[in-house]
Design a protein around this motif. Structure first.
Motif, mmCIF file in Angstrom:
data_model
loop_
_atom_site.group_PDB
_atom_site.id
_atom_site.type_symbol
_atom_site.label_atom_id
_atom_site.label_comp_id
_atom_site.label_asym_id
_atom_site.label_seq_id
_atom_site.Cartn_x
_atom_site.Cartn_y
_atom_site.Cartn_z
ATOM 1 N N ASP A 73 -5.856 -1.958 -7.578
ATOM 2 C CA ASP A 73 -7.246 -1.520 -7.377
ATOM 3 C C ASP A 73 -7.304 -0.234 -6.559
ATOM 4 O OD1 ASP A 73 -8.315 -3.666 -8.795
ATOM 5 O OD2 ASP A 73 -8.473 -4.924 -7.007
ATOM 6 N N LEU A 74 -6.532 -0.178 -5.478
ATOM 7 C CA LEU A 74 -6.557 1.007 -4.614
ATOM 8 C C LEU A 74 -6.012 2.229 -5.336
ATOM 9 C CD1 LEU A 74 -5.462 -0.651 -1.256
ATOM 10 C CD2 LEU A 74 -7.770 0.048 -1.925
ATOM 11 N N ASP A 75 -4.934 2.047 -6.107
ATOM 12 C CA ASP A 75 -4.366 3.178 -6.842
ATOM 13 C C ASP A 75 -5.313 3.671 -7.934
ATOM 14 O OD1 ASP A 75 -2.105 3.164 -5.264
ATOM 15 O OD2 ASP A 75 -0.847 2.136 -6.739
ATOM 16 N N ALA A 76 -6.041 2.756 -8.556
ATOM 17 C CA ALA A 76 -6.989 3.156 -9.605
ATOM 18 C C ALA A 76 -8.166 3.936 -9.018
ATOM 19 C CB ALA A 76 -7.500 1.929 -10.357
ATOM 20 N N LEU A 77 -8.633 3.502 -7.858
ATOM 21 C CA LEU A 77 -9.801 4.148 -7.248
ATOM 22 C C LEU A 77 -9.450 5.420 -6.482
ATOM 23 C CD1 LEU A 77 -11.516 0.922 -5.893
ATOM 24 C CD2 LEU A 77 -12.385 2.388 -7.726
ATOM 25 N N PHE A 78 -8.321 5.373 -5.770
ATOM 26 C CA PHE A 78 -7.945 6.471 -4.877
ATOM 27 C C PHE A 78 -6.470 6.828 -5.127
ATOM 28 C CE2 PHE A 78 -10.676 3.349 -2.574
ATOM 29 C CZ PHE A 78 -11.878 4.012 -2.718
ATOM 30 N N PRO A 79 -6.169 7.481 -6.249
ATOM 31 C CA PRO A 79 -4.774 7.757 -6.615
ATOM 32 C C PRO A 79 -4.004 8.470 -5.501
ATOM 33 C CG PRO A 79 -6.259 8.386 -8.398
ATOM 34 C CD PRO A 79 -7.123 8.057 -7.202
ATOM 35 N N GLY A 80 -2.861 7.892 -5.154
ATOM 36 C CA GLY A 80 -1.983 8.493 -4.158
ATOM 37 C C GLY A 80 -2.322 8.179 -2.715
ATOM 38 N N LEU A 81 -3.514 7.670 -2.447
ATOM 39 C CA LEU A 81 -3.924 7.438 -1.058
ATOM 40 C C LEU A 81 -3.020 6.439 -0.344
ATOM 41 C CD1 LEU A 81 -5.998 7.873 1.254
ATOM 42 C CD2 LEU A 81 -7.224 5.898 0.331
ATOM 43 N N LEU A 82 -2.816 5.292 -0.951
ATOM 44 C CA LEU A 82 -2.033 4.244 -0.297
ATOM 45 C C LEU A 82 -0.596 4.700 -0.061
ATOM 46 C CD1 LEU A 82 -2.064 1.413 0.868
ATOM 47 C CD2 LEU A 82 -1.486 0.550 -1.408
ATOM 48 N N ASP A 83 0.018 5.309 -1.062
ATOM 49 C CA ASP A 83 1.397 5.784 -0.895
ATOM 50 C C ASP A 83 1.497 6.838 0.202
ATOM 51 O OD1 ASP A 83 2.532 4.093 -2.785
ATOM 52 O OD2 ASP A 83 2.240 5.517 -4.421
ATOM 53 N N THR A 84 0.522 7.724 0.257
ATOM 54 C CA THR A 84 0.518 8.763 1.289
ATOM 55 C C THR A 84 0.390 8.153 2.680
ATOM 56 O OG1 THR A 84 -0.440 10.368 -0.242
ATOM 57 C CG2 THR A 84 -0.687 10.834 2.115
ATOM 58 N N ILE A 85 -0.498 7.195 2.818
ATOM 59 C CA ILE A 85 -0.688 6.542 4.120
ATOM 60 C C ILE A 85 0.558 5.757 4.513
ATOM 61 C CG2 ILE A 85 -1.971 4.701 5.299
ATOM 62 C CD1 ILE A 85 -4.495 5.834 3.919
ATOM 63 N N LEU A 86 1.149 5.031 3.571
ATOM 64 C CA LEU A 86 2.355 4.256 3.869
ATOM 65 C C LEU A 86 3.523 5.166 4.242
ATOM 66 C CD1 LEU A 86 2.084 1.517 1.114
ATOM 67 C CD2 LEU A 86 1.848 1.178 3.587
ATOM 68 N N THR A 87 3.661 6.286 3.562
ATOM 69 C CA THR A 87 4.725 7.244 3.880
ATOM 70 C C THR A 87 4.522 7.811 5.284
ATOM 71 O OG1 THR A 87 5.047 7.815 1.559
ATOM 72 C CG2 THR A 87 5.819 9.418 3.184
ATOM 73 N N ALA A 88 3.287 8.180 5.599
ATOM 74 C CA ALA A 88 2.987 8.725 6.928
ATOM 75 C C ALA A 88 3.194 7.676 8.012
ATOM 76 C CB ALA A 88 1.555 9.250 6.957
ATOM 77 N N ALA A 89 2.799 6.438 7.740
ATOM 78 C CA ALA A 89 2.962 5.354 8.724
ATOM 79 C C ALA A 89 4.432 5.058 8.971
ATOM 80 C CB ALA A 89 2.235 4.109 8.252
ATOM 81 N N THR A 90 5.243 5.099 7.922
ATOM 82 C CA THR A 90 6.679 4.873 8.079
ATOM 83 C C THR A 90 7.315 5.995 8.891
ATOM 84 O OG1 THR A 90 6.803 3.632 6.010
ATOM 85 C CG2 THR A 90 8.859 4.567 6.834
ATOM 86 N N ALA A 91 6.943 7.233 8.601
ATOM 87 C CA ALA A 91 7.471 8.370 9.358
ATOM 88 C C ALA A 91 7.072 8.278 10.826
ATOM 89 C CB ALA A 91 6.973 9.681 8.751
ATOM 90 N N GLN A 92 5.838 7.883 11.073
ATOM 91 C CA GLN A 92 5.384 7.729 12.459
ATOM 92 C C GLN A 92 6.147 6.623 13.162
ATOM 93 O OE1 GLN A 92 1.159 7.986 13.785
ATOM 94 N NE2 GLN A 92 1.411 5.784 14.031
ATOM 95 N N ALA A 93 6.353 5.499 12.485
ATOM 96 C CA ALA A 93 7.079 4.371 13.081
ATOM 97 C C ALA A 93 8.512 4.780 13.420
ATOM 98 C CB ALA A 93 7.057 3.182 12.132
ATOM 99 N N GLU A 94 9.134 5.524 12.529
ATOM 100 C CA GLU A 94 10.497 5.986 12.798
ATOM 101 C C GLU A 94 10.539 6.959 13.966
ATOM 102 O OE1 GLU A 94 11.646 7.544 9.005
ATOM 103 O OE2 GLU A 94 12.017 5.532 8.177
ATOM 104 N N ARG A 95 9.527 7.794 14.016
ATOM 105 C CA ARG A 95 9.453 8.793 15.096
ATOM 106 C C ARG A 95 9.208 8.161 16.456
ATOM 107 N NH1 ARG A 95 5.539 11.461 12.991
ATOM 108 N NH2 ARG A 95 3.901 10.806 14.388
#
Length: 121
Positions: A95-117
């Motif tokens: 549902d999220l990918d259909a409505l907001f393409p790329g949003l979830l992946d972008t947020i998850l990538t940023a959150a992972t980078a922040q967690a590692e940092r």
């Protein structure tokens, strides 16, 4: 004769795909604890029904944890279903990918980078 455990008839309210709003999703994902839940759910194996609330370790009280899960469900980020007495949580990725393409992946990538940092889980 053995009987199977009854399937729960309890249902939780979820917004339909067309009711999911960007501002609600962004609000839900703006909290570190809720983002932590989403990161854990995103890491689940495909085909699983999800994780129970008790499988997701949050350093907050049970009532606060319940609040976070409710915000995620009501915003359309997760789906919750009962299996017996357990409440299973799954990410509404389709549902999220259909409505907001790329949003979830972008947020998850940023959150992972922040967690590692910051070495945060």
């Amino acid at each position: 004769m053995t009987t199977a455990a009854p399937i729960s008839t309890r249902a939780l309210d979820h917004p339909a795909r067309v009711e999911i709003r960007l501002e609600g999703v962004l609000h839900a994902l703006s909290d570190p604890m809720r983002l932590r839940v989403v990161r854990q759910l995103a890491g689940c194996e495909p085909g699983l029904d999800g994780l129970s609330c008790s499988q997701i370790d949050l350093p907050v009280t049970k009532s606060t944890s319940t609040h976070h899960f409710r915000v995620l469900r009501e915003s359309g980020v997760i789906q919750q279903i009962y299996r017996g007495t357990a409440k299973l949580n799954g990410l509404r990725r389709d549902d999220l990918d259909a409505l907001f393409p790329g949003l979830l992946d972008t947020i998850l990538t940023a959150a992972t980078a922040q967690a590692e940092r910051t070495s945060a889980p």
